[in-house]
Enzyme design. Structure first.
Site, short mmCIF file in Angstrom:
data_model
loop_
_atom_site.label_atom_id
_atom_site.label_comp_id
_atom_site.label_asym_id
_atom_site.label_seq_id
_atom_site.Cartn_x
_atom_site.Cartn_y
_atom_site.Cartn_z
N ARG A 247 44.58 37.15 36.35
CA ARG A 247 45.85 37.45 37.05
C ARG A 247 46.50 36.17 37.54
O ARG A 247 45.81 35.26 38.00
CB ARG A 247 45.61 38.36 38.25
N GLU A 390 29.21 44.48 48.66
CA GLU A 390 30.16 45.56 48.90
C GLU A 390 29.46 46.92 48.94
O GLU A 390 29.85 47.79 49.71
CB GLU A 390 31.26 45.52 47.82
#
Ligand code: AMP
Length: 407
Positions: A247, A390
């Site tokens: 990105r 996470e």
């Protein structure tokens, strides 16, 4: 007879557009009991890898898994083979990673019909992620309708950002009509790492200001003031901010008009260009930092320029977040690149002595899975490497919420 122990296991499910990742944890000690990954859902060559940590069994298979429902059923079957099935009375809850919680969800939430409807309402701002998350939740609810299911949102940690940081400087009525604002992502990682960094310093999260640099294939920075996020680099979507694996990160929005008007490109083509063909891969053809470093060592100038652009952007954010926070106690590097690429850490901090930032070469070169300081004792600001987790964070938040529920 002594009463049965309270259920203390949490299954964490992360349902992506074509994958399901899962981990089963025992929350008495945070131990991982099993984990796995189903990839390429919907293709002929779906892949499934399941690991049972307690027995050491690893089972892999390739073959068509048509949809998320089939994937989750396969996960349930694999867990059953290890006596860890979804029907186990020891299972306390299922924690689901949900990418977008908008402004509604500021904390983990037990899922009911109203919560499902709200996650659905948010699909326009997370068209790739929330639908997959919803399928995962609905399938898991059908498999265990009696079990509390908790949504843990990527955006929740960032909902404490002040309006001055969360709003874009565009027409307010338009922004509000389309819910355009900066939401931020990777929130569970920023929450976990900022707390773990305070721990490493031997201080309470409410006592420290931390800049967290989550540098994985996706990458984001956050400024965390006394345990609360006050700024983060991702925005309406995970496209804004740092240079990432594929990105672009920050960009003059007029580049998009230019590509439409002059390049004749469609919205979808530009979306693909900026999300999948930009960042490191767009700049040099590789998005893996290991490969980029190898090419640089061989004198590859294109790889070197990609690395320099990546570092330049990172430095701008570190400087900006020092200004946002005023006083910084620590800068923490995390995720695949942040935890492993010592060259990135060294380059990102080089020349920032004025801001109190320095890296000790020998400490930076140490490889370890443990949180650690890499700044010299004389450094004014602690620089740390803090591995993210996470799944543990999702399980911890889930269990904290349902502990009482099950009591
Ligand atoms: P993540 O998205 O957190 O799993 O990070 C994945 C990225 O971490 C990969 O694309 C690599 O660029 C990077 N990475 C993983 N291991 C290493 C390593 N040993 N050295 C440098 N970069 C690494």
């Amino acid at each position: 007879m002594s009463p049965a122990p309270a259920p203390a296991r949490v299954l964490v499910l992360n349902s992506g557009s074509s994958s399901v990742k899962y981990q089963l944890l025992d929350m008495r000690d945070g131990e991982r009991l099993a984990m796995g990954l189903v990839e390429r859902i919907g293709e002929e060559t779906s892949r499934f890898k399941h690991t049972c940590v307690t027995t050491g069994a690893v089972r892999e298979s390739t073959g068509p898994i048509p949809d998320h429902e089939a994937a989750l059923k396969a996960v349930a079957e694999e867990l059953s083979k290890d006596q860890l099935g979804l029907d186990s009375p020891e299972l306390a809850a299922i924690g689901h990673r949900v990418v977008h919680g908008g402004q509604t969800f500021t904390a983990p939430t037990v899922i009911d019909d109203a919560v499902l409807a709200e996650i659905e309402r948010l699909i326009p701002v997370a068209p790739l992620h929330n639908p997959a998350n919803l399928v995962g939740i609905r399938t898991a609810m059908a498999l265990r309708p009696d079990l509390p299911q908790v949504a843990v949102f990527d955006t929740a940690f960032h909902t404490t950002m002040p309006e001055s940081a969360a709003r874009y400087a565009i027409d307010v009525a338009t922004a509000d009509a389309y819910r355009i604002r900066r939401y931020g992502f990777h929130g569970t990682s920023h929450a976990y790492v900022s707390r773990a960094t305070a721990n490493l310093l031997g201080r309470a999260p409410e006592d420290v200001n931390v800049i967290v640099l989550h540098l994985g294939n996706g990458a984001s920075a956050s400024a965390v003031e006394k345990g609360r996020c006050v700024e983060t680099s991702m925005g309406l979507t995970p496209l804004e901010g740092l240079v990432m694996g594929t990105r672009s990160g920050d960009l003059d929005p007029a580049v998009i008009f230019h590509l439409m008007r002059v390049g004749g490109m469609s919205t979808d083509e530009i979306d693909t260009l900026l999300n999948k063909k930009s960042g490191l891969i767009g700049l040099c053809g590789d998005n893996d930092m290991r490969e980029i470093r190898r090419r640089i060592d061989e004198g590859d100038e294109q790889a070197e320029l990609a690395f320099d652009i990546y570092i330049h952007r990172l430095k701008k954010y570190i400087g900006a977040y020092c200004a946002v926070l005023g006083k910084v106690d620590a800068v923490a590097f995390t995720a695949g690149v942040g935890e492993n690429a010592s060259a990135v850490r060294e380059a990102a901090v080089a020349g920032l002595e004025l801001l109190g930032l320095e890296v000790d070469g020998a400490l930076n070169a140490v490889r370890s899975d443990e949180p650690r300081l890499i700044s010299p004792a004389s450094g004014r600001v602690a620089v740390a490497v803090v591995p993210t987790d996470e799944e543990l964070e999702i399980a911890t938040q889930t269990y904290a919420l349902v502990g009482n529920y099950n009591a």
